[in-house]
Design a protein around this motif. Sequence first.
Motif, PDB file in Angstrom:
ATOM      1  N   PHE A  17       0.810  -1.219   0.000  1.00 18.78           N
ATOM      2  CA  PHE A  17       0.000   0.000   0.000  1.00 18.78           C
ATOM      3  C   PHE A  17       0.844   1.271   0.000  1.00 18.78           C
ATOM      4  N   VAL A  20       0.053   5.468  -1.623  1.00 18.22           N
ATOM      5  CA  VAL A  20      -1.395   5.645  -1.695  1.00 18.22           C
ATOM      6  C   VAL A  20      -1.756   7.028  -1.156  1.00 18.22           C
ATOM      7  N   LYS A  47      -3.416   5.494  -6.216  1.00 17.96           N
ATOM      8  CA  LYS A  47      -2.234   4.677  -5.913  1.00 17.96           C
ATOM      9  C   LYS A  47      -1.208   4.871  -7.025  1.00 17.96           C
TER      10      LYS A  47
END
Length: 65
Positions: A17, A20, A47
């Motif tokens: 992640f 992001v 993202k």
Amino acid sequence: EIGTRYTQIIPDTEVSFAGVKEYTFGVSKYVVGHNLKIQTDVSIIDKDGADANKLRFRLQTEFAF
């Protein structure tokens, strides 16, 4: 109440992640005094390296007795 939020995730280690960013717009409304609250928000999730942004919608209610 109207609210906005910006979130950016930059972790110390490489994770899925990373990169992001979220842009959120929300609205809250108390009904029947403070016994019922309705809250909603919509977020654009950006993202790095993704082909398209994602959209998230949430709706929440809170009851007090």
